[in-house]
Design an enzyme around this catalytic site. Structure first.
Site, short mmCIF file in Angstrom:
data_model
loop_
_atom_site.label_atom_id
_atom_site.label_comp_id
_atom_site.label_asym_id
_atom_site.label_seq_id
_atom_site.Cartn_x
_atom_site.Cartn_y
_atom_site.Cartn_z
N ARG A 252 41.26 44.65 40.78
CA ARG A 252 40.50 44.68 40.58
C ARG A 252 41.24 44.93 38.72
O ARG A 252 41.59 44.03 37.86
CB ARG A 252 39.94 45.31 40.45
CG ARG A 252 38.84 44.26 41.74
CD ARG A 252 37.74 45.01 42.00
NE ARG A 252 37.00 44.59 43.20
CZ ARG A 252 35.76 44.04 43.73
NH1 ARG A 252 35.58 45.47 43.36
NH2 ARG A 252 35.45 43.37 44.53
N TYR B 277 38.57 35.51 41.15
CA TYR B 277 39.17 36.23 42.05
C TYR B 277 39.48 37.69 42.76
O TYR B 277 38.53 38.66 41.21
CB TYR B 277 39.94 35.61 42.87
CG TYR B 277 41.72 36.06 41.49
CD1 TYR B 277 41.69 36.80 40.31
CD2 TYR B 277 42.89 35.46 41.68
CE1 TYR B 277 42.81 36.72 40.03
CE2 TYR B 277 43.99 35.15 41.02
CZ TYR B 277 44.37 36.20 39.83
OH TYR B 277 44.87 35.77 39.28
N GLU B 278 39.34 38.62 43.34
CA GLU B 278 38.96 40.00 43.32
C GLU B 278 38.27 39.98 43.03
O GLU B 278 37.62 41.40 42.45
CB GLU B 278 40.02 40.69 42.50
CG GLU B 278 41.60 40.90 42.84
CD GLU B 278 41.93 41.34 44.33
OE1 GLU B 278 41.46 41.74 44.42
OE2 GLU B 278 43.04 40.59 44.55
N GLY B 279 37.15 39.60 43.50
CA GLY B 279 35.22 39.89 43.41
C GLY B 279 35.52 39.16 41.65
O GLY B 279 35.71 39.40 40.62
N GLN C 79 31.84 42.05 40.68
CA GLN C 79 32.03 44.02 39.89
C GLN C 79 30.66 44.27 38.87
O GLN C 79 30.53 45.49 38.62
CB GLN C 79 32.92 43.05 37.82
CG GLN C 79 34.03 42.25 39.65
CD GLN C 79 34.43 43.12 39.69
OE1 GLN C 79 34.87 44.36 39.47
NE2 GLN C 79 35.55 42.69 40.47
#
Lengths: 561, 561
Positions: free
Chosen positions: B294, B421-423, B428
């Site tokens: 992240r 992406y990556e959450g 977040q």
């Protein structure tokens, strides 16, 4: 579900938010009876939802191409354009003397929004033709009007605007295209133009270019520019398209979006044209055309935002991740903010259109100034909202928003141009704080008076919202005064945030009116705007007052890093 | 001029803004001498500027393709990847026991930013490998570590993350891929994964997949997920790539951007894999990997923003419209705001990396909590800035920004994925106001204490800026307290604006430090941030406190319109 034209939302705004009844009550618009208005909006809703919207993905997947110098538009465009033309939509607001329907610009603007939401690439074609019609109505000779206007209004022919040259973008005065008097009433035009939307078209029988060019010995800059009408095919004695003129499409651009709309490099090689208006007075005519086109572009932003939001809501209802994602607070927040901003931008655009109609057809002496003041706000805010909501549309759909097959990315790519063309949004801001405040802020302050009165009137029913709007209008009033006192550099440095702040106040004002006349949903939406969008207002006012010194303390090296 | 890696700016932040000296002073990082740091940043600057950046347009124009089931990457990627691998950049921060260089994560994060700015599509490949290295270092058995880590660190092999399935995106717990114990220490993996970045590669000799899957009778949801390493080619007795595993790339996505990075649909058909960590504890391992990824993604946003801004400044210097457009106040404003936001986002990311290093190598008991707290902010704010600045880059270049040939549009298209992406950035925000405030706000409040102390220390030198930062920190403190007192729904409805507000306070804090240690340019830039970006802070705080009720008063029908 696909795009569904927001007919009911537009009608609600016309009926309850922007005082369209004042327009419909004018003698000049006696034809705009409630039944006619209803029929027009409903039919436009059907045309855009059923005929145009299904072509939108095709406009991206099968772009309009240039083949051996000839434009081949996206499959299906020809039939849809025919439906637009035959429905009388091109000349909806045009002068009936030349085949227009003479209806209020407000209806035309509303229809333009729906067309943009359905298929922006295609809508650009009639939009530019409408701009040309307006310019010719106001500035062309009787002969030119009689020849061109009926054919443009019917969609038999289409129109373009040829301003930009490689060295002359925002600085139109730097253009170099030459015009020479041929002595027979016509002129010979020579030069290259770039970024010409629908510079050629296979949708109509002729393409008429309005070209800015410079006569020999013309003064430098914008005071030496003349406007010409230069048809692709020279009309014969009967006014039918005849021999080809000396002009051509050299190439088309590979762009981020609006792939269905060809953006042409045009070459004029001694092409035959006729003067529109007076020599060296071309900029005035161009501004007539651009001012209304600016409102139209603002509504393009609203239209694409509407389409993008509808798609995002559908996805959020269907997509299950521990429950439908529309029930996730942050997703709901994004959708609600988008809906609140679309309402605000649409109301601002329609209010601007109402002012245009009141100026055209009525005896309201302040209407023209109001229309002029609202135009840059409608253009910049409408298109900003277009980009913001298209961006939200992608975000809501996550990875599916990032792949092209859903069409969410296309909305973002397509709408991005609207913040650039017809004067970048920065130029709109400069127009607002320059020319549009040059009446000592009178138009601005009058508008704020009206907003204040609206807040007072809502005080007993919706005290919280009304107070919020009142406070925002008051701080905006102070900002107007401060702006007028600023020197030019500081004012310019605050132009964009000033415009954003004004848009916020206007949006809150129209939301308050909607909340007064609507139900629980309108009230909730107004509170979302007041609580989540309007607070940006004071941030913008801060930035508007920040001045130019710190910006210019950073030179190119410091900015490049 | 093209991209030039911002080595000096990064070094300034390390030296004067984020206390990197504390990291370099740790015994664990004894190798990170000033000379080594200097050499690493300089060499990374050279590699990214000279080798990677020239490939960026090619990654868009000649996308990585899937041909007969085989990935063919953008021409030039193979050579550039070899330079990255041979330079030791993949294993820069990895455990030296397995071939890594053991240097601070901070340096790795800085290098990652430069690589992203140079060529995001290519940088994704080593970034994901680094995430895999981290997961294996922490959770894999000795055998797996000994076999895989040296080959991943050297770039001989590359790594992927296989989480997403069609029905399981943000809700990882919904995944269905099955794993069965083969009884010989290995497992058989069967299922389909989507959105797998670099799911195959012709850049490395083997591609190792970390796959989340479910064992028979595993508990439902995230507590029943296990992690497996599943190589494309099964290692033979010597650890060399041997026979092909039962997995393949089914197709690749047609995306808005990062066309050089293949996004694969993967099919596992009884593929052989080995358990990483314990059965049903896969999520913990995955989170190790994702948390650092992240931060890496946040720095991707910063990197692309840097590249986009450099290009926009170059254009604004060269483009003349009544003088170079960089001298137009509104253009200068856009560029200055972009530079101010890039500084803030970079500083937040590097501060987060410093906290990670202090947690890893030191005895600072608060460092881990600080790293955890800063990670979602670094990810969301960094990528938001990426999109904002790429958008500004287009706007500054006007029509030229909208045509693809300049590359401005590519930056916007490429960087757009980083917010997803990556959450997603919404996730977040939920992480920040949920898990990251679950210490009763201790990490948040400690950070605000430090910001307040910084403001006090700057009081005599830069009173105005210092007061602004102090006030912002105080209102943020109140917001933290209020957030902790809120119920879950209201808190969630305020998550994103809360995150944005915290990023603003942090950005202002780091700008103040830069202004204290820098020259006139740093001071001017800090004032631009304080006057034009930070005022949004109070707007965000308002929105953060607006609650969920009005959002949920708007149902799908009201939102669709």
């Amino acid at each position: 579900m696909g795009y569904r034209a927001p007919v009911d939302q537009i009608r609600f705004i016309l009926d309850h938010v922007v005082d369209f009844r004042r327009v419909a009550g004018l003698k000049a618009f006696a034809d705009a009876t409630p039944d006619t208005v209803e029929a027009i909006l409903t039919e436009a809703g059907r045309l855009t939802t059923e005929v145009m919207a299904p072509l939108n993905r095709a406009s991206d997947l099968n772009p309009t191409r240039l083949e051996n110098g000839v434009i081949r538009s996206t499959p299906g465009f020809a039939e849809a354009f025919r439906a637009i033309a035959d429905g009388g939509w091109v000349g909806l607001a045009a002068n009936p003397e030349y085949g227009g329907s003479g209806l209020p610009q407000t209806l035309n603007v509303a229809v333009g929004e729906m067309m943009s939401g359905a298929c922006l690439s295609l809508q650009l074609n009639p939009l530019l033709t409408q701009g040309q019609i307006e310019a010719l109505e106001h500035h062309a000779s009787d002969e030119i009007r009689a020849l061109y206007l009926p054919r443009l209004n019917s969609g038999e022919w289409s129109g373009t605007m040829n301003l930009t040259e490689p060295q002359a973008g925002s600085d139109v005065g730097a253009l170099r295209t030459r015009a020479e008097n041929a002595g027979d009433g016509s002129y010979r035009i020579t030069g290259q133009k770039i970024f010409i939307t629908w510079g050629d078209s296979d949708l109509s029988g002729n393409v008429c270019h309005l070209v800015l060019a410079r006569l020999p010995d013309a003064p430098q800059g914008t005071r030496g520019i003349s406007l010409f009408i230069v048809p692709k095919l020279l009309p014969d004695d009967q006014g039918n398209p005849g021999v080809a003129n000396s002009l051509k499409v050299v190439s088309i651009e590979h762009k981020l979006g609006i792939h269905g709309s060809p953006t042409c490099v045009m070459s004029f090689d001694g092409a035959t044209g006729w003067l529109v208006g007076q020599e060296n007075k071309g900029m005035a005519a161009m501004f007539t055309m651009m001012n209304n086109a600016r409102l139209g572009v603002g509504m393009q932003g609203v239209g694409v935002a509407e389409a993008a939001l509808q798609q995002a809501v559908d996805y959020a209802v269907d997509r299950v991740q521990t429950g439908p994602i529309i029930d996730h607070a942050d997703v709901r927040r994004m959708l609600a903010e988008a809906r609140a901003e679309i309402f605000a931008a649409r109301a601002i655009g329609l209010a601007c259109a109402v002012a245009i109609d009141l100026a055209r057809g009525g005896d309201d002496p302040e209407a023209a100034a109001r229309a002029a003041f609202l135009t840059p706000i409608a253009k910049a805010y409408g298109t900003d909202v277009g980009s913001r909501v298209a961006d939200i549309g992608i975000q809501v759909q996550g990875g599916m928003g990032y792949v092209e097959e859903t069409g969410a990315a296309q909305f973002l790519r397509d709408v991005r141009i609207t913040r650039i063309y017809e004067g970048t949004n920065g130029i709109q801001a400069m127009d607002l704080i320059g020319r549009k405040l040059s009446d000592d802020g009178e138009a601005a302050l009058r508008l704020l008076d009206e907003i204040g009165e609206g807040a007072k009137a809502a005080q007993s029913d919706l005290p919280e919202l009304a107070n919020t709007v009142w406070d925002a209008a008051e701080s905006m009033r102070e900002a107007v005064q401060a702006m007028l006192a600023d020197d030019a550099a500081d004012r310019a440095a605050g132009g964009t945030p000033f415009l954003n702040a004004f848009a916020g106040v206007l949006g809150a004002h129209y939301h308050l009116r909607a909340a007064m006349h609507g139900g629980a949903a309108e009230k909730a939406l107004a509170r979302v705007f007041a609580a989540r969008i309007l607070p940006l207002h004071s941030a913008y006012l801060g930035a508007a007052r920040a001045g130019a010194a710190d910006l210019f303390a950073l030179d190119a090296a410091a900015l490049r890093g």
